[in-house]
Scaffold this motif. Structure first.
Motif, PDB file in Angstrom:
ATOM      1  N   HIS A 244      62.804 100.026  53.787  1.00 40.38           N
ATOM      2  CA  HIS A 244      63.525 100.425  54.834  1.00 40.38           C
ATOM      3  C   HIS A 244      64.654 101.304  54.302  1.00 40.38           C
ATOM      4  CE1 HIS A 244      66.021  96.772  53.823  1.00 40.38           C
ATOM      5  NE2 HIS A 244      67.016  97.611  54.290  1.00 40.38           N
ATOM      6  N   VAL A 245      65.271 101.849  55.352  1.00 39.56           N
ATOM      7  CA  VAL A 245      66.374 102.785  54.805  1.00 39.56           C
ATOM      8  C   VAL A 245      67.585 102.207  55.989  1.00 39.56           C
ATOM      9  CG1 VAL A 245      65.532 104.715  53.795  1.00 39.56           C
ATOM     10  CG2 VAL A 245      65.728 104.571  56.354  1.00 39.56           C
ATOM     11  N   MET A 246      68.733 102.274  55.592  1.00 39.12           N
ATOM     12  CA  MET A 246      69.962 101.900  56.615  1.00 39.12           C
ATOM     13  C   MET A 246      70.572 103.289  56.705  1.00 39.12           C
ATOM     14  SD  MET A 246      69.965  98.724  56.777  1.00 39.12           S
ATOM     15  CE  MET A 246      71.582  98.772  58.002  1.00 39.12           C
ATOM     16  N   LEU A 247      70.754 103.560  58.056  1.00 42.75           N
ATOM     17  CA  LEU A 247      71.162 104.984  58.471  1.00 42.75           C
ATOM     18  C   LEU A 247      72.009 104.642  59.826  1.00 42.75           C
ATOM     19  CD1 LEU A 247      68.496 107.604  57.928  1.00 42.75           C
ATOM     20  CD2 LEU A 247      70.358 107.432  56.613  1.00 42.75           C
ATOM     21  N   CYS A 248      73.329 104.888  59.772  1.00 46.36           N
ATOM     22  CA  CYS A 248      74.419 104.836  60.871  1.00 46.36           C
ATOM     23  C   CYS A 248      74.194 103.685  61.299  1.00 46.36           C
ATOM     24  CB  CYS A 248      73.950 105.728  61.898  1.00 46.36           C
ATOM     25  SG  CYS A 248      74.212 107.477  61.369  1.00 46.36           S
ATOM     26  N   ASP A 265      74.014 103.230  52.944  1.00 47.12           N
ATOM     27  CA  ASP A 265      73.917 103.946  54.139  1.00 47.12           C
ATOM     28  C   ASP A 265      74.465 105.292  54.227  1.00 47.12           C
ATOM     29  OD1 ASP A 265      74.288 102.937  57.626  1.00 47.12           O
ATOM     30  OD2 ASP A 265      74.308 104.921  56.936  1.00 47.12           O
ATOM     31  N   VAL A 266      73.912 106.328  53.744  1.00 47.27           N
ATOM     32  CA  VAL A 266      74.355 107.698  53.710  1.00 47.27           C
ATOM     33  C   VAL A 266      74.988 108.340  54.714  1.00 47.27           C
ATOM     34  CG1 VAL A 266      72.284 108.894  54.228  1.00 47.27           C
ATOM     35  CG2 VAL A 266      73.916 109.844  52.477  1.00 47.27           C
ATOM     36  N   GLY A 267      74.681 107.870  55.980  1.00 47.39           N
ATOM     37  CA  GLY A 267      75.560 108.385  57.133  1.00 47.39           C
ATOM     38  C   GLY A 267      76.791 107.977  57.212  1.00 47.39           C
ATOM     39  N   LEU A 268      77.012 106.583  57.085  1.00 43.92           N
ATOM     40  CA  LEU A 268      78.164 106.046  57.502  1.00 43.92           C
ATOM     41  C   LEU A 268      79.239 106.379  56.125  1.00 43.92           C
ATOM     42  CD1 LEU A 268      77.473 102.612  58.785  1.00 43.92           C
ATOM     43  CD2 LEU A 268      77.880 104.568  60.084  1.00 43.92           C
ATOM     44  N   HIS A 269      78.607 106.497  55.045  1.00 43.41           N
ATOM     45  CA  HIS A 269      79.349 107.012  53.615  1.00 43.41           C
ATOM     46  C   HIS A 269      80.160 108.258  54.036  1.00 43.41           C
ATOM     47  CE1 HIS A 269      76.987 104.054  50.774  1.00 43.41           C
ATOM     48  NE2 HIS A 269      77.658 103.355  51.692  1.00 43.41           N
ATOM     49  N   ALA A 270      79.209 109.085  54.632  1.00 41.89           N
ATOM     50  CA  ALA A 270      79.747 110.371  54.926  1.00 41.89           C
ATOM     51  C   ALA A 270      80.924 110.282  56.090  1.00 41.89           C
ATOM     52  CB  ALA A 270      78.659 111.342  55.363  1.00 41.89           C
ATOM     53  N   VAL A 271      80.574 109.646  57.066  1.00 37.44           N
ATOM     54  CA  VAL A 271      81.574 109.287  58.200  1.00 37.44           C
ATOM     55  C   VAL A 271      83.064 108.837  57.513  1.00 37.44           C
ATOM     56  CG1 VAL A 271      82.095 107.894  60.158  1.00 37.44           C
ATOM     57  CG2 VAL A 271      80.026 109.076  59.870  1.00 37.44           C
ATOM     58  N   THR A 272      82.772 107.811  56.504  1.00 37.19           N
ATOM     59  CA  THR A 272      84.043 107.065  55.931  1.00 37.19           C
ATOM     60  C   THR A 272      84.966 108.150  55.325  1.00 37.19           C
ATOM     61  OG1 THR A 272      82.854 104.885  55.674  1.00 37.19           O
ATOM     62  CG2 THR A 272      84.777 105.283  54.414  1.00 37.19           C
ATOM     63  N   ASP A 273      84.139 109.107  54.444  1.00 39.35           N
ATOM     64  CA  ASP A 273      84.835 110.038  53.578  1.00 39.35           C
ATOM     65  C   ASP A 273      85.517 111.027  54.665  1.00 39.35           C
ATOM     66  OD1 ASP A 273      85.084 109.706  51.081  1.00 39.35           O
ATOM     67  OD2 ASP A 273      83.237 110.425  50.525  1.00 39.35           O
ATOM     68  N   ALA A 274      84.845 111.410  55.761  1.00 39.26           N
ATOM     69  CA  ALA A 274      85.551 112.408  56.563  1.00 39.26           C
ATOM     70  C   ALA A 274      86.768 111.816  57.343  1.00 39.26           C
ATOM     71  CB  ALA A 274      84.487 112.704  57.695  1.00 39.26           C
ATOM     72  N   GLY A 370      61.643 115.729  49.187  1.00 38.18           N
ATOM     73  CA  GLY A 370      61.665 114.288  49.820  1.00 38.18           C
ATOM     74  C   GLY A 370      62.078 113.204  48.745  1.00 38.18           C
ATOM     75  N   GLU A 371      62.899 113.700  47.960  1.00 35.38           N
ATOM     76  CA  GLU A 371      63.599 112.667  46.939  1.00 35.38           C
ATOM     77  C   GLU A 371      64.658 111.924  47.378  1.00 35.38           C
ATOM     78  OE1 GLU A 371      64.137 114.915  43.512  1.00 35.38           O
ATOM     79  OE2 GLU A 371      62.127 115.693  43.513  1.00 35.38           O
ATOM     80  N   GLY A 372      65.412 112.096  48.725  1.00 37.38           N
ATOM     81  CA  GLY A 372      66.541 111.635  49.063  1.00 37.38           C
ATOM     82  C   GLY A 372      66.960 111.917  50.445  1.00 37.38           C
ATOM     83  N   VAL A 373      68.156 111.617  50.790  1.00 29.84           N
ATOM     84  CA  VAL A 373      68.647 112.158  52.222  1.00 29.84           C
ATOM     85  C   VAL A 373      70.304 112.228  51.868  1.00 29.84           C
ATOM     86  CG1 VAL A 373      69.332 111.131  54.361  1.00 29.84           C
ATOM     87  CG2 VAL A 373      67.274 110.245  53.392  1.00 29.84           C
ATOM     88  N   ALA A 374      70.645 113.331  52.602  1.00 28.93           N
ATOM     89  CA  ALA A 374      72.254 113.669  52.499  1.00 28.93           C
ATOM     90  C   ALA A 374      72.585 113.420  53.814  1.00 28.93           C
ATOM     91  CB  ALA A 374      72.402 115.291  51.690  1.00 28.93           C
ATOM     92  N   ALA A 375      74.140 113.582  53.960  1.00 33.01           N
ATOM     93  CA  ALA A 375      74.596 113.559  55.054  1.00 33.01           C
ATOM     94  C   ALA A 375      75.957 114.366  54.846  1.00 33.01           C
ATOM     95  CB  ALA A 375      75.059 112.097  55.566  1.00 33.01           C
TER      96      ALA A 375
END
Length: 386
Positions: A244-248, A265-274, A370-375
């Motif tokens: 599984h992946v964690m997203l948002c 959780d790449v989405g929440l990491h980007a949100v935190t940095d923003a 398909g090697e990863g996810v960015a946000a």
């Protein structure tokens, strides 16, 4: 999703206000009090119509106050607030909305979150009102002296909007003809309707006296002494073994997991940095260093909540969050609205202040393979000017 019609009650004469011009038409920050609350309801995505109940003598004042706004034709009120509401409800019979929100025109600072909470509660109850718990000690008076202290537990201060299933509240008002009840919730209670309490807002004040209007003016001046800040955040995580992946903040089944020191959780990491960027407060690594074992496997919602607390301590508020997820897999579309709801709840803003989008790199680069996810995230804050 069912929509609602807002009924704004503006037929009162405001005897305690002390001027010939009714309080709902008094200027507040250069705008009539009535227009402030109308703008809030017109901006809400689940409110598809707004009608105002006015005193027949106030039509020129009303026309001036609402110039340029997309409103239903106003309806004349009656001799009491209760009668005015009934007449307003009866004027909606042709359209018969699923829900109606009844709001006092003298409450200019109604916010989107309070409207959201009232409407949300109507999915489970026939009625719901915004309210605040009583925090002051209550005293009973007799002959100018304190006779006893009242128990304040379970007591709330009612506000508006008060929302109801339309047909139910119309029937309740008709059944209450000739009675004098203090608000629409009391009318609903009299008819045996269950009314939910949802959190109101301390800013949702009612302008009753000139002192109230002066306080509201001070609030506006204070609110205007803010600056808008914009921050950007970017993060990327590679895939590794997992299911599984964690997203948002959502657990999404997948044939791989994202690799990271926390839950990745790449989405929440980007949100935190923003958010940190808008605050000018460093980045996620400076607050939650990956070298610190306490963050190993940590739920990334902790990071976002921590920055939200930092924003609150600065007296700021989040006005918008725009998040874009970049990947070939997993597919984001089926989970987009759930992500949006989760992110709005985490940021404590209404859903219309959150955007979650998805895109690909058209098969180019490591994301395309398909090697990863960015946000990538963009946060907008309102912060007091210091």
């Amino acid at each position: 999703m069912s929509t609602a019609t807002a009924l704004i009650v503006a037929a009162g004469r405001g005897q305690r206000f002390g001027t010939e011009r009714p309080k709902q038409y008094a200027p507040l920050g250069g705008i009539p009090v009535l227009r402030h609350c109308l703008l809030a309801f017109l901006a809400h995505p689940r409110v598809d119509g707004v009608r105002v109940v006015i005193h027949p003598d106030d039509r020129p004042l009303y026309d001036e106050a609402v110039q340029g706004l997309d409103l239903a034709e106003p309806v004349a009120g009656g001799g009491s607030r209760q009668e005015s509401v009934r007449l307003g409800l009866e004027s909606l019979e042709r359209s018969a909305p699923a829900f109606t929100l009844i709001h006092d025109a003298a409450r200019p600072f109604i916010d989107q979150g309070t409207i959201d909470r009232v409407l949300g509660a109507l999915s489970e109850r026939p009625g719901a009102i915004a309210a605040l718990p009583v925090v002051d000690t209550l005293k009973r008076e007799a002959d100018g002296r304190v006779s006893r202290t009242e128990d304040r537990s379970g007591l709330w201060r009612a506000q508006t909007p008060q929302g109801f299933h339309y047909e139910a509240i119309l029937a309740a008002h008709r059944a209450a003809l000739g009675e004098t009840l203090t608000d629409d919730a009391a009318v609903a209670e009299k008819a045996g309707l269950a009314v939910a309490l949802v959190e109101g807002s301390p800013a949702n004040i009612k302008v009753t006296t000139q002192d109230d209007l002066e306080s509201a003016e001070r609030w506006i001046r204070s609110a205007q002494a803010t600056e808008m800040r914009v921050g950007q955040g970017f993060d990327v995580h590679a895939f590794g073994p997992g299911d599984h992946v964690m997203l948002c903040g959502l657990r999404i089944a997948h044939d791989a997991a994202l690799v990271g020191h926390s839950d990745a959780d790449v989405g929440l990491h980007a949100v935190t940095d923003a958010l940190l960027g808008a605050l000018g407060a460093g980045d996620i690594g400076s607050h939650f260093p990956p070298s610190d074992p306490q963050w190993k496997g940590a739920d990334s919602r902790i990071f976002v909540s921590h920055v939200c607390d930092m924003i609150a301590e600065r007296g700021g508020r989040i006005t918008h969050m725009d998040l874009t997820l970049i990947c070939e897999r997993p597919k984001i579309g089926p989970h987009r609205e759930a992500m949006r709801r989760q992110l709005a709840a985490l940021l404590e803003v209404s859903e219309d202040r959150v955007s979650v989008k998805a895109t690909t790199t058209e098969k180019l680069g490591f994301l395309g393979r398909g090697e990863g996810v960015a946000a990538q995230a963009t946060a907008t804050l309102a912060l007091p000017v210091v």
